[in-house]
Design an enzyme around this catalytic site. Structure first.
Site, mmCIF file in Angstrom:
data_model
loop_
_atom_site.group_PDB
_atom_site.id
_atom_site.type_symbol
_atom_site.label_atom_id
_atom_site.label_comp_id
_atom_site.label_asym_id
_atom_site.label_seq_id
_atom_site.Cartn_x
_atom_site.Cartn_y
_atom_site.Cartn_z
ATOM 1 N N HIS A 49 29.512 16.496 60.213
ATOM 2 C CA HIS A 49 29.318 17.948 60.222
ATOM 3 C C HIS A 49 27.951 18.246 60.822
ATOM 4 O O HIS A 49 26.959 17.588 60.496
ATOM 5 C CB HIS A 49 29.414 18.485 58.796
ATOM 6 C CG HIS A 49 29.002 19.919 58.686
ATOM 7 N ND1 HIS A 49 29.490 20.893 59.518
ATOM 8 C CD2 HIS A 49 28.113 20.546 57.860
ATOM 9 C CE1 HIS A 49 28.941 22.051 59.205
ATOM 10 N NE2 HIS A 49 28.107 21.869 58.195
ATOM 11 N N ASN A 95 25.240 25.460 63.239
ATOM 12 C CA ASN A 95 26.196 25.088 62.191
ATOM 13 C C ASN A 95 27.383 26.051 62.252
ATOM 14 O O ASN A 95 27.235 27.238 61.946
ATOM 15 C CB ASN A 95 25.484 25.176 60.836
ATOM 16 C CG ASN A 95 26.369 24.792 59.667
ATOM 17 O OD1 ASN A 95 27.591 24.670 59.800
ATOM 18 N ND2 ASN A 95 25.762 24.602 58.511
ATOM 19 N N CYS A 149 32.171 23.999 54.811
ATOM 20 C CA CYS A 149 31.926 23.102 55.945
ATOM 21 C C CYS A 149 32.775 21.827 55.895
ATOM 22 O O CYS A 149 32.898 21.119 56.889
ATOM 23 C CB CYS A 149 30.451 22.715 56.007
ATOM 24 S SG CYS A 149 29.372 24.144 56.062
HETATM 25 O O1 UT7 Z 1 26.464 23.370 56.257
HETATM 26 C C1 UT7 Z 1 26.211 22.678 55.094
HETATM 27 C C2 UT7 Z 1 25.189 23.243 54.293
HETATM 28 N N1 UT7 Z 1 23.922 23.507 54.916
HETATM 29 C C3 UT7 Z 1 23.024 22.546 55.150
HETATM 30 O O2 UT7 Z 1 23.308 21.389 55.121
HETATM 31 C C4 UT7 Z 1 21.616 22.990 55.416
HETATM 32 C C5 UT7 Z 1 20.662 22.193 54.563
HETATM 33 N N2 UT7 Z 1 19.276 22.595 54.656
HETATM 34 C C6 UT7 Z 1 18.544 22.574 55.783
HETATM 35 O O3 UT7 Z 1 19.034 22.250 56.845
HETATM 36 C C7 UT7 Z 1 17.065 22.866 55.697
HETATM 37 O O4 UT7 Z 1 16.667 22.906 54.333
HETATM 38 C C8 UT7 Z 1 16.640 24.196 56.383
HETATM 39 C C9 UT7 Z 1 16.767 24.042 57.896
HETATM 40 C C10 UT7 Z 1 17.518 25.331 55.902
HETATM 41 C C11 UT7 Z 1 15.183 24.521 56.079
HETATM 42 O O5 UT7 Z 1 14.352 23.458 56.452
HETATM 43 P P1 UT7 Z 1 13.243 22.875 55.447
HETATM 44 O O6 UT7 Z 1 12.516 21.843 56.156
HETATM 45 O O7 UT7 Z 1 13.963 22.498 54.181
HETATM 46 O O8 UT7 Z 1 12.297 24.121 55.253
HETATM 47 P P2 UT7 Z 1 11.881 24.866 53.903
HETATM 48 O O9 UT7 Z 1 13.026 25.683 53.390
HETATM 49 O O10 UT7 Z 1 11.265 23.876 52.991
HETATM 50 O O11 UT7 Z 1 10.768 25.854 54.460
HETATM 51 C C12 UT7 Z 1 9.526 25.361 54.962
HETATM 52 C C13 UT7 Z 1 8.701 26.539 55.468
HETATM 53 C C14 UT7 Z 1 8.637 27.670 54.455
HETATM 54 O O12 UT7 Z 1 7.341 28.231 54.545
HETATM 55 P P3 UT7 Z 1 6.233 27.879 53.428
HETATM 56 O O13 UT7 Z 1 6.800 28.323 52.105
HETATM 57 O O14 UT7 Z 1 6.051 26.393 53.518
HETATM 58 O O15 UT7 Z 1 5.048 28.671 53.875
HETATM 59 C C15 UT7 Z 1 9.611 28.685 54.967
HETATM 60 O O16 UT7 Z 1 9.318 30.014 54.624
HETATM 61 O O17 UT7 Z 1 9.326 27.086 56.628
HETATM 62 C C16 UT7 Z 1 9.503 28.492 56.467
HETATM 63 N N3 UT7 Z 1 10.669 28.902 57.216
HETATM 64 C C17 UT7 Z 1 10.625 29.275 58.507
HETATM 65 N N4 UT7 Z 1 9.630 29.368 59.387
HETATM 66 C C18 UT7 Z 1 9.929 29.772 60.631
HETATM 67 C C19 UT7 Z 1 11.952 28.965 56.779
HETATM 68 N N5 UT7 Z 1 12.756 29.373 57.777
HETATM 69 C C20 UT7 Z 1 11.960 29.573 58.849
HETATM 70 C C21 UT7 Z 1 12.214 29.997 60.176
HETATM 71 N N6 UT7 Z 1 11.162 30.070 61.026
HETATM 72 N N7 UT7 Z 1 13.456 30.279 60.623
#
Ligand code: UT7
Length: 328
Positions: A255, A285, A114
């Site tokens: 980004h 993204n 990225c």
């Molecule tokens: O391009 C450069 C590199 N990439 C980035 O910069 C991305 C960096 N990371 C992020 O943007 C975020 O961490 C994400 C958008 C990927 C995830 O958001 P988060 O707030 O960190 O969520 P999480 O991974 O902590 O997940 C929270 C909950 C989980 O459920 P439990 O374990 O709390 O029951 C996940 O299973 O959300 C769940 N979850 C979803 N639910 C519905 C994860 N993905 C989804 C989804 N729909 N698509």
């Protein structure tokens, strides 16, 4: 500090197919509400059969050259920042070179995920500081939809396809152009964001690697924390190098990965919303394409005026992170 290269033309290319959050609800266990709240993304563009990375790159390049009023014959170098090339060999940049007819240009791909567009901008800037007559085409182009595991809701909702291009040459005006670029990496954290399959360690037909390792895998929460911290540090590095402060900035073009990362950066720099460009709700993204796609739209919306101080800042797999400060 003397200015280096100036961006004299920008161009974008996006697949016409739109995949909305509602569409994704039919594919994986997710919701428009979750995606919108956690990422800010509402829809993304996805290639259709026959569309490719090089096709998008060529379209963006032709538009950028037309805007710059520069013929492909005048180009000295083409750099395509991507980690989703058409082929492992040859580089996507040589396909672009052929298809736009840039007979006099060298061409190579650059892999910095990225941060790739800023890395490529930095390389072009060094060439142009050495010889201000040089003309260089820098493209960020990705087809991430083919590297996404459509069964993995934690990643498939995040990414989109697209390309953005910039033509650079030496500035005739010492006040305009790139002031400085800043590149960083920490390979010790490579395992937090990977596509392991299809390289030489795990060839495509091997059976040592689980199927999901042939697609993007990410420990999102960890990546998030590092992204916020690194983007602030590298943004301040660019400002400090040029004796500027956040208040001097007319626009930050970050980004486009997650609205919460962008908001955290904005708050840490103490900037109002109107000084930070956001278009990730439309495209998700797009990795190396995200900053040039944002620049094209910022220019079209009249948010980049001559003399403006503009900061580009990115973070991605590797990890890599980078910034560039420009006098527009
Ligand atoms: O391009 C450069 C590199 N990439 C980035 O910069 C991305 C960096 N990371 C992020 O943007 C975020 O961490 C994400 C958008 C990927 C995830 O958001 P988060 O707030 O960190 O969520 P999480 O991974 O902590 O997940 C929270 C909950 C989980 O459920 P439990 O374990 O709390 O029951 C996940 O299973 O959300 C769940 N979850 C979803 N639910 C519905 C994860 N993905 C989804 C989804 N729909 N698509």
């Amino acid at each position: 500090m003397k200015t280096g290269a100036v961006i004299c033309g920008l161009g974008a290319a996006l697949p016409s197919r739109v995949l909305t959050n509602k569409d994704l609800e039919q594919i994986v266990d997710t919701s428009d509400e979750w995606i919108t709240q956690r990422t800010g993304i509402k829809e993304r563009r996805i290639v259709s059969p026959g569309e490719s990375n090089s096709k998008l790159a060529v379209e963006a390049a032709k538009k950028a050259l037309a805007r710059a009023n520069i013929s492909p014959y005048e180009l000295d170098l083409i750099i395509v920042a991507t980690f989703t090339p058409d082929y492992l060999m040859p580089a996507t940049a040589v396909l672009v070179q052929d298809q736009i007819g840039a007979k006099n240009a060298g061409a190579f791909d650059l892999a910095a995920t990225c941060s790739g567009f800023i890395y490529a901008l930095s390389v072009a800037d060094q060439f142009i500081r050495a010889d201000r007559s040089r003309k260089i085409l820098v493209i960020g182009s990705e087809v991430l939809s083919h590297k996404v595991n459509w069964e993995d809701r934690t990643t498939c909702v995040l990414f989109g396809d697209g390309a953005g291009a910039a033509v650079l040459t030496g500035s005739t005006n010492d006040q305009r152009g790139i002031l400085s670029t800043h590149l960083h990496a920490d390979g010790s954290l490579w395992h937090l964001l990977t596509v392991k399959g299809c390289g030489s360690l795990y060839p495509p037909c091997g059976d040592e690697l689980p199927r999901e390792e042939y697609y993007i895998k990410m420990q999102g929460r960890e990546v998030f924390k590092h992204a916020v911290r690194a983007m602030e540090i590298v943004a301040r590095e660019a400002l400090d190098r040029n004796n500027c402060s956040p208040e001097d900035l007319a626009l930050v073009v970050p980004h486009q990965a997650n609205i919460r990362i962008i908001e955290a950066l904005r708050e840490r720099l103490g900037l109002p919303s109107e000084k930070v460009f956001v278009n990730l709700h439309k495209y998700g993204n797009t990795s190396a394409a995200s900053i040039p796609l944002a620049l094209v739209e910022a220019e079209e919306e009249g948010r980049l005026k001559s003399g403006d101080l503009v900061l580009l800042v990115a973070f991605g797999g590797g990890f890599t992170w980078a910034s560039a400060l420009l006098r527009w």
